[in-house]
Design a protein around this motif. Structure first.
Motif, PDB file in Angstrom:
ATOM      1  N   GLY A 102       0.823  -1.209   0.000  1.00 30.20           N
ATOM      2  CA  GLY A 102       0.000   0.000   0.000  1.00 30.20           C
ATOM      3  C   GLY A 102       0.850   1.249   0.000  1.00 30.20           C
ATOM      4  N   ASN A 103       0.186   2.370  -0.043  1.00 28.78           N
ATOM      5  CA  ASN A 103       0.884   3.653  -0.016  1.00 28.78           C
ATOM      6  C   ASN A 103       1.144   4.093   1.417  1.00 28.78           C
ATOM      7  OD1 ASN A 103       1.331   4.425  -2.684  1.00 28.78           O
ATOM      8  ND2 ASN A 103      -0.816   4.944  -2.949  1.00 28.78           N
ATOM      9  N   LEU A 104       2.329   4.597   1.654  1.00 36.82           N
ATOM     10  CA  LEU A 104       2.675   5.210   2.930  1.00 36.82           C
ATOM     11  C   LEU A 104       3.385   6.522   2.642  1.00 36.82           C
ATOM     12  CD1 LEU A 104       4.107   2.226   5.056  1.00 36.82           C
ATOM     13  CD2 LEU A 104       1.927   3.401   5.405  1.00 36.82           C
ATOM     14  N   LEU A 105       3.228   7.453   3.565  1.00 35.39           N
ATOM     15  CA  LEU A 105       4.034   8.671   3.514  1.00 35.39           C
ATOM     16  C   LEU A 105       5.242   8.451   4.403  1.00 35.39           C
ATOM     17  CD1 LEU A 105       1.223  11.354   3.819  1.00 35.39           C
ATOM     18  CD2 LEU A 105       2.357  10.573   1.761  1.00 35.39           C
ATOM     19  N   ARG A 106       6.435   8.830   3.901  1.00 33.85           N
ATOM     20  CA  ARG A 106       7.644   8.582   4.658  1.00 33.85           C
ATOM     21  C   ARG A 106       8.414   9.861   4.916  1.00 33.85           C
ATOM     22  NH1 ARG A 106      12.603   7.501   2.460  1.00 33.85           N
ATOM     23  NH2 ARG A 106      12.193   9.697   2.090  1.00 33.85           N
ATOM     24  N   LYS A 107       8.973   9.988   6.093  1.00 31.05           N
ATOM     25  CA  LYS A 107       9.722  11.179   6.463  1.00 31.05           C
ATOM     26  C   LYS A 107      10.990  10.778   7.190  1.00 31.05           C
ATOM     27  CE  LYS A 107       8.946  14.290   9.927  1.00 31.05           C
ATOM     28  NZ  LYS A 107      10.234  14.953  10.188  1.00 31.05           N
ATOM     29  N   PHE A 108      12.090  11.461   6.844  1.00 30.01           N
ATOM     30  CA  PHE A 108      13.324  11.269   7.580  1.00 30.01           C
ATOM     31  C   PHE A 108      13.275  12.056   8.892  1.00 30.01           C
ATOM     32  CE2 PHE A 108      15.012  10.664   3.186  1.00 30.01           C
ATOM     33  CZ  PHE A 108      15.406   9.343   3.348  1.00 30.01           C
ATOM     34  N   LYS A 109      14.200  11.727   9.756  1.00 29.10           N
ATOM     35  CA  LYS A 109      14.226  12.370  11.071  1.00 29.10           C
ATOM     36  C   LYS A 109      14.403  13.875  10.955  1.00 29.10           C
ATOM     37  CE  LYS A 109      17.901  11.659  13.561  1.00 29.10           C
ATOM     38  NZ  LYS A 109      18.905  11.023  14.450  1.00 29.10           N
ATOM     39  N   ASN A 110      15.252  14.317  10.050  1.00 31.04           N
ATOM     40  CA  ASN A 110      15.589  15.741   9.971  1.00 31.04           C
ATOM     41  C   ASN A 110      14.935  16.463   8.800  1.00 31.04           C
ATOM     42  OD1 ASN A 110      17.334  15.591  12.229  1.00 31.04           O
ATOM     43  ND2 ASN A 110      18.922  14.687  10.933  1.00 31.04           N
ATOM     44  N   SER A 111      14.005  15.813   8.110  1.00 25.15           N
ATOM     45  CA  SER A 111      13.353  16.481   6.981  1.00 25.15           C
ATOM     46  C   SER A 111      12.003  17.032   7.421  1.00 25.15           C
ATOM     47  CB  SER A 111      13.171  15.506   5.819  1.00 25.15           C
ATOM     48  OG  SER A 111      12.288  14.469   6.186  1.00 25.15           O
ATOM     49  N   ASN A 112      11.487  17.973   6.656  1.00 25.44           N
ATOM     50  CA  ASN A 112      10.230  18.619   7.017  1.00 25.44           C
ATOM     51  C   ASN A 112       9.028  18.027   6.314  1.00 25.44           C
ATOM     52  OD1 ASN A 112      11.533  20.523   8.668  1.00 25.44           O
ATOM     53  ND2 ASN A 112      12.080  21.753   6.874  1.00 25.44           N
ATOM     54  N   GLY A 113       9.223  17.489   5.134  1.00 29.30           N
ATOM     55  CA  GLY A 113       8.090  17.032   4.333  1.00 29.30           C
ATOM     56  C   GLY A 113       7.950  15.529   4.322  1.00 29.30           C
ATOM     57  N   TRP A 114       6.823  15.093   3.771  1.00 32.83           N
ATOM     58  CA  TRP A 114       6.518  13.665   3.670  1.00 32.83           C
ATOM     59  C   TRP A 114       6.579  13.254   2.207  1.00 32.83           C
ATOM     60  CZ3 TRP A 114       5.382  10.695   8.037  1.00 32.83           C
ATOM     61  CH2 TRP A 114       5.197  11.416   9.224  1.00 32.83           C
ATOM     62  N   GLN A 115       7.090  12.071   1.962  1.00 32.38           N
ATOM     63  CA  GLN A 115       7.147  11.536   0.612  1.00 32.38           C
ATOM     64  C   GLN A 115       6.180  10.370   0.492  1.00 32.38           C
ATOM     65  OE1 GLN A 115      11.214  10.369   0.292  1.00 32.38           O
ATOM     66  NE2 GLN A 115      11.901  12.366  -0.408  1.00 32.38           N
ATOM     67  N   LYS A 116       5.446  10.345  -0.606  1.00 29.42           N
ATOM     68  CA  LYS A 116       4.526   9.231  -0.833  1.00 29.42           C
ATOM     69  C   LYS A 116       5.243   8.126  -1.582  1.00 29.42           C
ATOM     70  CE  LYS A 116       0.145   9.684  -1.794  1.00 29.42           C
ATOM     71  NZ  LYS A 116      -0.563   8.770  -0.917  1.00 29.42           N
ATOM     72  N   LEU A 117       5.153   6.924  -1.059  1.00 26.38           N
ATOM     73  CA  LEU A 117       5.812   5.769  -1.654  1.00 26.38           C
ATOM     74  C   LEU A 117       4.844   4.592  -1.692  1.00 26.38           C
ATOM     75  CD1 LEU A 117       9.108   6.032   0.401  1.00 26.38           C
ATOM     76  CD2 LEU A 117       8.890   6.548  -2.026  1.00 26.38           C
TER      77      LEU A 117
END
Length: 1044
Positions: free
Chosen positions: A936-951
Motif C-alpha cells: 500500500g501507499n505510505l508517507l515517509r519522512k526522515f528524522k531531519n526532513s520537514n516534508g513527507w514523501q509518498k511511496l
C-alpha cells in the motif's frame, strides 16, 4: 474574443458560463488588459480535425489566443496544450505566449494554427478532467494515423480497439468491420482488422470515458508516446534524433531510444549556432564527457529545440512560473526567452482546489454522449496489454503508478513532476512555497545568452543519507538501494517532486526514492481532513482495499515468472522443455484469473467510493466478489498442486545442470527478481492464506445481520477448505525452499538438502576461543548445528567451519564460568563450543530452539550422518579451534565444493542481514512473515526532513521494499527490518499527524504515515512481526489455533 464563425461555443450551447475556461493566471489575479486595435482572424485546427476562426487583437500576445481556444472548449487544464504553426521558413514552431501574435504569424490568413498536446505528463491519471483525457486520446489517435506513435501490431490493434469502442460502442462484428473499412486509424490497418475486432469484443460495457482512459494507459507505456523527433548528428557525424519529454532529453536512432539524460543529471542546456550542448553534472561512474554536443540542421532548428527543452523543464520541474530577469541597462547577451504559464504543479493545485465548473461536452466521432466527470473513470488496465501491470482503481490516499522509464515524485502533499518514466499517480499535493522555489533540482529558467539555460540546483539541496552498495549491506542499517538507472529503465538517481492530483482521481504520481532525496513538501492538516471526508470510513472498506493493494503486488510477483523469467528462458536454451512445460503452463492461468479478479475488486471499490451513478449502498460490500472468485479458484486447484512439483523439478534441474544453475543465478541478480527465485514459485500457495485472513477479519467485523456477512462466511468456508488441502504441501515446500536458499549462502557443504532435514533457526552468535569472542553465523537444523564465518570472496558467502550433530548434545548456561554475558556451552559427543548471544532474549530463543532440536534428534533412530563436504571432526580446544578458524578463513579460495562460485551474489539476503544486525530468525518467524505480507501507499519522512514523501511500499520477507508506484517492475530501495524497533512518535518529536509510526535502529530513524486507523493498525501488526519475533511456544499455539 474567440468569436467563432458566428457559432455558439459548446459551453454556451449547454448553458455554461462564458468564462468557464481557465487562464494561466493564479486565482485572485486579474488578466492584463487586452491590447486594443485592429482584430485579426486566425484559423485554428482542433484535435477533432474541425477548424475554428478566432478574432484577436493584432498586437495581443500569443497567450490571448491560447486562452481564447481554451475558453471556447471550456477546457480547464489548457496548460498541457499549445499552438503550433509553420513559420516563414516552414519550420514548425510553438506559438510564444509572451510575444505579439503579429510578430510570429506573418500572414495569418494563409496559416492554419494547430491546437495540439504540448506537454505529456508521466501519467494520464494526472489529467483530472474527462475532456482533457478525451483531447489527449484524440492526439494519440492522430499520432497513430500519422505514423508518429510507432508500436508493435498487438499494441496498435489494442489501441484502435479502444478508439472503436469509444466511437461506436459495444462490439458488433458486422458494424465493426464496416466502421474499420470507412476509417483508417493506422497505415496497413487491413492486416490488423481481425485482431482489432477480437480485442474490441473484450470491451463490452466500456464507456467512452473509460475507453479514453484505457487508450492512454496503453499509449503512455509506448516508447514513442508524446515524442517529437528532431533530426541531428552526434560528434562522429552519425544521424540521430533528439527529443524532449517530462523525464529529460532523449536520444533516438530511428525510432529506437539509445540514450536518455534525465533532468537531474543535466546541469545546463545551451546552443551555439547549429550546435546543441548538454552540460552534465560530474559523475565518476559515467562514461560520458562533461559536455555533449549535437549538430542540428540550422540555428533556427537548434534554437527551436532549445526552447522546447526549456519549457518542458520548467513545466515539469518547477513549482511556479520562473520570474523574468531584469533587462540589462546597456546591452543584452543571448536569448531572453523564458517559460510562460503555469507549471504542472500549479495546474494540479488549481483543479484540486475546485477552481472550475464541470460541464458537458460533445464527442465529435462518438455516438455516445459523455458528461465530464470522473465517476466513470476506469480502474485498471485491460488484461490484454502485454506485460503491463494493473492500473489503480481508487485510492483516496493515492496509489502510485508508473511506467517503464521515468520518474515523477510525490510527497505527502505532492511535489512536482519529475524526470523519468511516463507513469505516475496522484497523492496529496504540496502548497507552492513562496517565491520561485525549485524542487529537487528544479532548473532555473533560461536567460544568459543564447547558449544558456536550465541550471539544475538539485545537488545543492540537503545532504542525502549514506547508502550501502547494492552488493551487500556492509553493516549499514540504511535502506539498501536496489535500482538507479538514468537510461529511462528505472529511476534516476535524483528526482523532482511530482504534483498531486485531485482526490477525485484516486491515483497518484510516483514518488521519489526513499533514500535518493531527503526533500519533501508539506501537506496540511486541512487537506488531510478534506480528503478523509470524501471517502468511506467503514473498516470493511479498508479491508476490501487491502485485498486490492496486495493483489497488485501478487500479480507483479506472478509476472516475475510468467513474463520476466519466461521471456529470459525463451532467449536462452538453458532449461529443458519438460521443466518449461511444468512451470509456465501452471502459472499463466493464475495470472489471467487474478488479473480479472483485481479488476472486479477495483471496480467494486470505485462504486463503494461513489465514483459512479449506481446506488452506493448496494455496493458497499466485497463478500460477493470474494465468494465468486474463490469458487472460481477451485478450478485452478490442479495448477496449484503442480507448484510444489515445479519447485522440486527446478531445484533438481539446477543441481544436475551447471548451465541452468548459472542461468537462474544470473536471473536472480536482475532487479525485478527482488526475492529468491524459488520464493515466487510458492506465492500462489501463500496468497490463499492471505484471502483467508482477510475474510476472517471481515466476518469478525460484520454483525450476522449485515448484508455482506453471509457471502463473507461462505467465502471463508471455501477458502478454508482449499488451505486445509494444501497446508501440508505448503509447510513442506517452505522448508524445502528455505534449505535451497540457505545452500546458496554457504560454502563448504555439498548435501545440505536431504530428506527429513528441517531448518529451525539461523543467526549471529559470538564463539569463544583463545583470542576472545569472534562473530560466527550459526545454522540450526533438526539434526545438526553448523557454524560459519563471513567469506572474504566477492561472492559474500559464508564458509562452514564446523558441525555439531545434535544427537547426544547437551546445552547449559555458562555465564558465571566464563564471565561472558548471555553465554552458553554446547557439549556434543565429539566437540564442545562456547557461544554468547547479543542479548538475554536472543539467548533464550537459541536455548529454546536448540533444546527442541536436541529432543527431536534423540527421538530419531540414530545419529545424523556427516554431511560436510570436507571437514574433519573439530574436537580441538578453544585455542586450537581459533587457529583452525583463522586458517580456514585465509584459505577460503582453496575450498572448492560444487556450491562455491566466485560470482556475484546477493549481499542483502536474510543471512547477511542477521550478520550485520547481530540477530537471529527462525523458521517459525519465516512462516509468520509469509502470513503477514502487506502492500500500500505510505508517507515517509526522515528524522531531519520537514516534508513527507509518498511511496508504494511492499512488506515481505522481513523487509520493506519501496517503489515510486505500484506499477514499477522493481523496487528503488529496501529496508530490512530485523533489529529495528517499532514505536509511536513521542510529543517531543513534533510529529503532529495521525496514524504515524516510527522505525528506529541505532541513529537511523524513519517515520511512516498511514491513511486510516485500520491501515495504521495493519502496518503496525505486520511490521511488529518482523521486528520482534515471538517465542516458539506462543507462535505454535497461535498457528494451531488457525482453522485449516
Amino acid at each position: 474574443m474567440g468569436e467563432i464563425e458566428q457559432r455558439p461555443t459548446p459551453g454556451s450551447r449547454l448553458g455554461a458560463p462564458e468564462n468557464s475556461g481557465i487562464s494561466t493566471l493564479e486565482r485572485g489575479q486579474k488578466p492584463p488588459p487586452t491590447p486594443s486595435g485592429k482584430l485579426v482572424s486566425i484559423k485554428i485546427q482542433m484535435l477533432d480535425d474541425t477548424q475554428e476562426a478566432f478574432e484577436v487583437p493584432q498586437r495581443a500576445p500569443g497567450k490571448v489566443l491560447l486562452d481564447a481556444v481554451c475558453n471556447h472548449l471550456n477546457l480547464v487544464e489548457g496548460d498541457y496544450f499549445g499552438l503550433e504553426f509553420p513559420d516563414h521558413k516552414k519550420i514548425t514552431v510553438w506559438l510564444d505566449l509572451l510575444k505579439p501574435i503579429v510578430k510570429q504569424i506573418r500572414r495569418p490568413k494563409h496559416v492554419v494554427v494547430k491546437f495540439v498536446v504540448k506537454f505529456f505528463p508521466p501519467d494520464h491519471t494526472q489529467l483530472q478532467e474527462e475532456l482533457t483525457r478525451y483531447l489527449f486520446a484524440l492526439q494519440v489517435k492522430q499520432d497513430l494515423a500519422q505514423g508518429r506513435l510507432t508500436c508493435n501490431d498487438s499494441s496498435a490493434a489494442l489501441l484502435i480497439s479502444h478508439i472503436v469502442q469509444s466511437e461506436i460502442g459495444d462490439f458488433d462484428e458486422a458494424l465493426d468491420r464496416e466502421h474499420l473499412a470507412k476509417n483508417k486509424y493506422i497505415p496497413q490497418q487491413d492486416a490488423l482488422e481481425d485482431k482489432i475486432v477480437e480485442f474490441h469484443h473484450n470491451h463490452i460495457g466500456q464507456t467512452p470515458a473509460e475507453s479514453d482512459f484505457q487508450l492512454l494507459e496503453i499509449a503512455r507505456r509506448l516508447e514513442m508516446y508524446g515524442i517529437r523527433l528532431h533530426p541531428a548528428k552526434d560528434r562522429e557525424g552519425t544521424k540521430i534524433n533528439l527529443a524532449v519529454a517530462n523525464t529529460g532529453i532523449l536520444v533516438f536512432q530511428g525510432f529506437t531510444k539509445i540514450n536518455a539524460f534525465n533532468w537531474a543529471k543535466v546541469r545546463k542546456l545551451s546552443f551555439k549556432r547549429k550546435r546543441f550542448l548538454i552540460k552534465l553534472r560530474p559523475d565518476a561512474n559515467s562514461a560520458y564527457q562533461d559536455t555533449l554536443e549535437f549538430l542540428m540542421a540550422s540555428r533556427d532548428f537548434c534554437k527551436s529545440f532549445w526552447k522546447i527543452c526549456v519549457e518542458h523543464h520548467a513545466f515539469f520541474r518547477l513549482f511556479e512560473e520562473p520570474k523574468p530577469k531584469p533587462k540589462p541597462v546597456l546591452f543584452s547577451r543571448g536569448s531572453s526567452f523564458r517559460f510562460s504559464g503555469r507549471t504542472q504543479k500549479q495546474v494540479l493545485d488549481y483543479v484540486k482546489e475546485g477552481g472550475h465548473k464541470k460541464v458537458q461536452f460533445e464527442r465529435k466521432h462518438s455516438k455516445i454522449h459523455s458528461v465530464r466527470s470522473l465517476a466513470s473513470q476506469p480502474t485498471e488496465l485491460n488484461s490484454e496489454v502485454p506485460e503491463q501491470s494493473q492500473q489503480s482503481a481508487s485510492l483516496p490516499f493515492g496509489e502510485g503508478a508508473e511506467s517503464p522509464g521515468g520518474q515523477s515524485c510525490q510527497q505527502g502533499k505532492e511535489p512536482k513532476v519529475s524526470p523519468g518514466e511516463p507513469g505516475s499517480r496522484p497523492s496529496p499535493a504540496p502548497r507552492s512555497p513562496a517565491g520561485n522555489k525549485q524542487v529537487d533540482g528544479a532548473a532555473s529558467a533560461p536567460t544568459e545568452e543564447e547558449e544558456e539555460v536550465v541550471k539544475d540546483r538539485t545537488q545543492q539541496s540537503k545532504p542525502q543519507p549514506p547508502q550501502p552498495s547494492t552488493g551487500s549491506l556492509t553493516g549499514s542499517p540504511h535502506l539498501s538501494e536496489l535500482s538507479v538507472n538514468s537510461q529511462g529503465g528505472v529511476a534516476p538517481a535524483h528526482v523532482t517532486l511530482s504534483p498531486n492530483l485531485s482526490p477525485d482521481t484516486k491515483q497518484t504520481s510516483p514518488l521519489i526514492s526513499p533514500l535518493l532525496n531527503d526533500q519533501a513538501c508539506p501537506r496540511t492538516d486541512d487537506e488531510d481532513e478534506g480528503r478523509r471526508k470524501r471517502f468511506p470510513t467503514d473498516k470493511a472498506y479498508f479491508i476490501a482495499k487491502e485485498v486490492s493493494t496486495t493483489e497488485r503486488t501478487y500479480l507483479k510477483d506472478l509476472e516475475v515468472i510468467t513474463s520476466w523469467f519466461q521471456s529470459t528462458v525463451s532467449k536462452e536454451d538453458a532449461m529443458p522443455e519438460t521443466l518449461k512445460s511444468l512451470i509456465f503452463p501452471n502459472f499463466e492461468p493464475l495470472h489471467k484469473f487474478h488479473t480479472n479478479f483485481l479488476k472486479e475488486v477495483e471496480q467494486r471499490l470505485a462504486l463503494w467510493e461513489g465514483r459512479s451513478n449506481a446506488q452506493i449502498r448496494d455496493y458497499q460490500r466485497i463478500g460477493d466478489v470474494m465468494l465468486k472468485n474463490i469458487q472460481g479458484m477451485k478450478h485452478l486447484a490442479a495448477h496449484l498442486w503442480k507448484h510444489s512439483e515445479a519447485l522440486e523439478a527446478l531445484e533438481s534441474g539446477i543441481k544436475s545442470s551447471r548451465r541452468l544453475e548459472n542461468f537462474c543465478r544470473d536471473f536472480e541478480l536482475q532487479k525485478v527478481c527482488y526475492l529468491p527465485l524459488n520464493t515466487f514459485l510458492l506465492r500462489p500457495l501463500h496468497r490463499l492464506m492471505h484471502y483467508k485472513q482477510v475474510l476472517e477479519r471481515l466476518c469478525k467485523h460484520h454483525p450476522p445481520s449485515h448484508a455482506d456477512f453471509r457471502d463473507c462466511r461462505a467465502a471463508l468456508a471455501e477458502i478454508t477448505e482449499m488451505v486445509a488441502q494444501l497446508h501440508g504441501t505448503m509447510i513442506k515446500m517452505e522448508n524445502f525452499q528455505k534449505l535451497h536458499e540457505l545452500k546458496k549462502d554457504l560454502i563448504g557443504i555439498d548435501n545440505l538438502v536431504v530428506p527429513g532435514r528441517e531448518f529451525i533457526r539461523l543467526g549471529s552468535l559470538s564463539k569463544l576461543s583463545g583470542k576472545g569472542l569472534q562473530q560466527r553465523m550459526f545454522f540450526l537444523f533438526n539434526d545438526v548445528l553448523l557454524y560459519t564465518s563471513r567469506g572474504l570472496t566477492a561472492s559474500n558467502q559464508f564458509k562452514v567451519h564446523g558441525q555439531l550433530p545434535l544427537y547426544g548434545m547437551t546445552i547449559e548456561e555458562s555465564e558465571d564460568e566464563w564471565g561472558v554475558p548471555h553465554c552458553l556451552t554446547l557439549r556434543g559427543q565429539r566437540q564442545s563450543i562456547i557461544v554468547a548471544a547479543s542479548s538475554r532474549s536472543e539467548m533464550e530463543k537459541w536455548v529454546e530452539d536448540i533444546q527442541m532440536a536436541i529432543d527431536l534428534a534423540e527421538k530419531s533412530s540414530s545419529p545424523a550422518p556427516e554431511f560436510l563436504a570436507s571437514s574433519p571432526p573439530d574436537n580441538k580446544s578453544p585455542d586450537e579451534a581459533t587457529a583452525a578458524d583463522q586458517e580456514s578463513e585465509d584459505d577460503l579460495s582453496a575450498s572448492r565444493t560444487s556450491l562455491e562460485r566466485q560470482a556475484p551474489h546477493r549481499g542483502n539476503t536474510m543471512v547477511h542481514v542477521c550478520w550485520h544486525r547481530n540477530t537471529s530468525v527462525s523458521m517459525v518467524d519465516f512462516s509468520i512473515a509469509v502470513e503477514n505480507q502487506l502492500s500500500g501507499n505510505l508517507l515517509r519522512k526522515f528524522k531531519n526532513s520537514n516534508g513527507w514523501q509518498k511511496l508504494w511500499v511492499v512488506f515481505t520477507n522481513f523487509c520493506l521494499f519501496f517503489y515510486k508506484s505500484h506499477q514499477d517492475n522493481h523496487p528503488l530501495a529496501s529496508l530490512p527490518l530485523l533489529g529495528y524497533s517499532l514505536t509511536i512518535p513521542s510529543e517531543s518529536e513534533n510529529i503532529h499527524k495521525d496514524y504515524v509510526f516510527k522505525l528506529h535502529f541505532k541513529s537511523h530513524v524513519y517515520y511512516f504515515r498511514a491513511e486510516s486507523e485500520y491501515t495504521f493498525e495493519r502496518w503496525m501488526e505486520v511490521i511488529r512481526s518482523a521486528t520482534s519475533s515471538a517465542s516458539r511456544a506462543h507462535v505454535l499455539s497461535h498457528k494451531e489455533s488457525l482453522v485449516y
